[in-house]
Design an enzyme around this catalytic site. Structure first.
Site, PDB file in Angstrom:
ATOM      1  N   ASP A   8      -0.174  -4.968  12.590  1.00  0.00           N
ATOM      2  CA  ASP A   8      -1.343  -4.754  11.746  1.00  0.00           C
ATOM      3  C   ASP A   8      -2.116  -6.074  11.718  1.00  0.00           C
ATOM      4  O   ASP A   8      -1.557  -7.143  11.986  1.00  0.00           O
ATOM      5  CB  ASP A   8      -0.888  -4.353  10.343  1.00  0.00           C
ATOM      6  CG  ASP A   8      -2.016  -4.380   9.329  1.00  0.00           C
ATOM      7  OD1 ASP A   8      -3.041  -3.725   9.568  1.00  0.00           O
ATOM      8  OD2 ASP A   8      -1.879  -5.094   8.317  1.00  0.00           O
ATOM      9  N   ASP A  10      -5.165  -7.119   9.119  1.00  0.00           N
ATOM     10  CA  ASP A  10      -5.488  -7.641   7.785  1.00  0.00           C
ATOM     11  C   ASP A  10      -4.264  -7.644   6.887  1.00  0.00           C
ATOM     12  O   ASP A  10      -3.602  -6.623   6.710  1.00  0.00           O
ATOM     13  CB  ASP A  10      -6.602  -6.799   7.160  1.00  0.00           C
ATOM     14  CG  ASP A  10      -7.896  -6.899   7.953  1.00  0.00           C
ATOM     15  OD1 ASP A  10      -8.647  -7.854   7.736  1.00  0.00           O
ATOM     16  OD2 ASP A  10      -8.127  -6.028   8.817  1.00  0.00           O
ATOM     17  N   ASP A 212       1.515  -4.323   6.057  1.00  0.00           N
ATOM     18  CA  ASP A 212       1.472  -4.679   4.636  1.00  0.00           C
ATOM     19  C   ASP A 212       0.904  -3.600   3.734  1.00  0.00           C
ATOM     20  O   ASP A 212       0.903  -3.764   2.512  1.00  0.00           O
ATOM     21  CB  ASP A 212       0.622  -5.941   4.444  1.00  0.00           C
ATOM     22  CG  ASP A 212      -0.868  -5.651   4.579  1.00  0.00           C
ATOM     23  OD1 ASP A 212      -1.628  -5.917   3.628  1.00  0.00           O
ATOM     24  OD2 ASP A 212      -1.274  -5.109   5.624  1.00  0.00           O
TER      25      ASP A 212
END
Length: 272
Positions: A8, A10, A212
């Site tokens: 991922d 961001d 996240d």
């Protein structure tokens, strides 16, 4: 040893200022030297990710739009999935009871109905930006995804409205605390990674992944080794309690973990 690593962007690979740290870039290069295939799995647009890749001099597959597109190393489309046109039409034209801003994505870019300069902070690294347009003028059959940006509590209420209106015709998820996404049914990073793995002659057991947010849930839960960021949404940690939690993106925790994994693969890891 894992043969495919999925990241991922961001809140995971990117630092809080939305840049890639030097240690992270160096570690990605080390993975390639070990013949580990890289893929960036992100909600960002492929047009933006191509620019970022071009600055890194790294070969990587791209899973963009939270799984709506997969592109090869050469830039060819390996997989595409759009929103059902009826779903896109409903979302774009309905008067939702929300203060959140609406953002529509298709192969031509990112579109919204008003100037929101604060949202561009996340794109300072690439210079990618939205185009202001009458959203209702966008052809519904060309929409890849739609997202709403705003206060989390407001988005939770909006999700209830969307679920009632769309029923089982779309996949809703939070890609960040302040971003609610409307995706094609069955579309997520995990399903896209399964398609890519199959294309490469691998299984998901051959993959490791880092994330996240709740749009990383399926991906992290399906791979051989899923790792959650220390700054992750609490909902993600609660949803996948069996997965290891590493450090904060601000400390380049992905690089820290991978350096240990490359140098000391048989020793236990501590994020400290």
């Amino acid at each position: 040893m894992a043969r495919l690593a999925a990241f991922d962007m961001d809140g995971t690979l990117l630092m809080p200022d939305h840049h890639l740290g030097r240690e992270t870039i160096a570690t990605l290069a080390r993975l390639r030297e070990r013949d580990i295939t890289l893929t960036f799995a992100t909600g960002r647009h492929v047009l933006e990710m191509r620019h970022i890749l071009g600055t890194l001099s790294l070969d990587a597959y791209l899973i963009t739009g939270n799984g709506t597109r997969i592109h090869s190393l050469e830039g060819d489309v390996l997989h595409r999935q759009d929103l059902d046109p009826q779903v896109a039409d409903t979302v774009m034209h309905h008067a939702w009871d929300t203060r959140a801003s609406m953002h529509v994505f298709n192969d031509n870019g990112w579109f919204t109905g008003q100037e929101i300069p604060a949202l561009l902070q996340a794109h300072v690294y690439s210079g990618f930006r939205y185009q202001v347009i009458d959203i209702k003028s966008i052809p519904a059959h060309q929409v890849t995804k739609i997202c709403f940006c705003g206060d989390h509590d407001d988005l939770i209420r909006l999700r209830i409205q969307l679920n009632e209106a769309l029923e089982e015709r779309a996949h809703l998820c939070f890609s960040a605390v302040d971003c609610l996404e409307v995706l094609p049914l069955g579309c997520n990073k995990g399903s896209a990674l399964a398609v890519l793995s199959n294309h490469l002659g691998l299984s998901l057991a051959d993959c490791m992944a880092f994330g996240d947010a709740m749009n990383d849930r399926e991906m992290l839960g399906s791979v051989g080794r899923g790792l959650i960021m220390g700054n992750a949404m609490p909902q993600l940690i609660a949803a996948l309690p069996h997965l290891s939690v590493i450090g904060h993106c601000g400390n380049q925790a992905v690089s820290h973990f991978l350096t240990h994994w490359l140098d000391n693969p048989h020793l236990p890891y501590s994020p400290e």
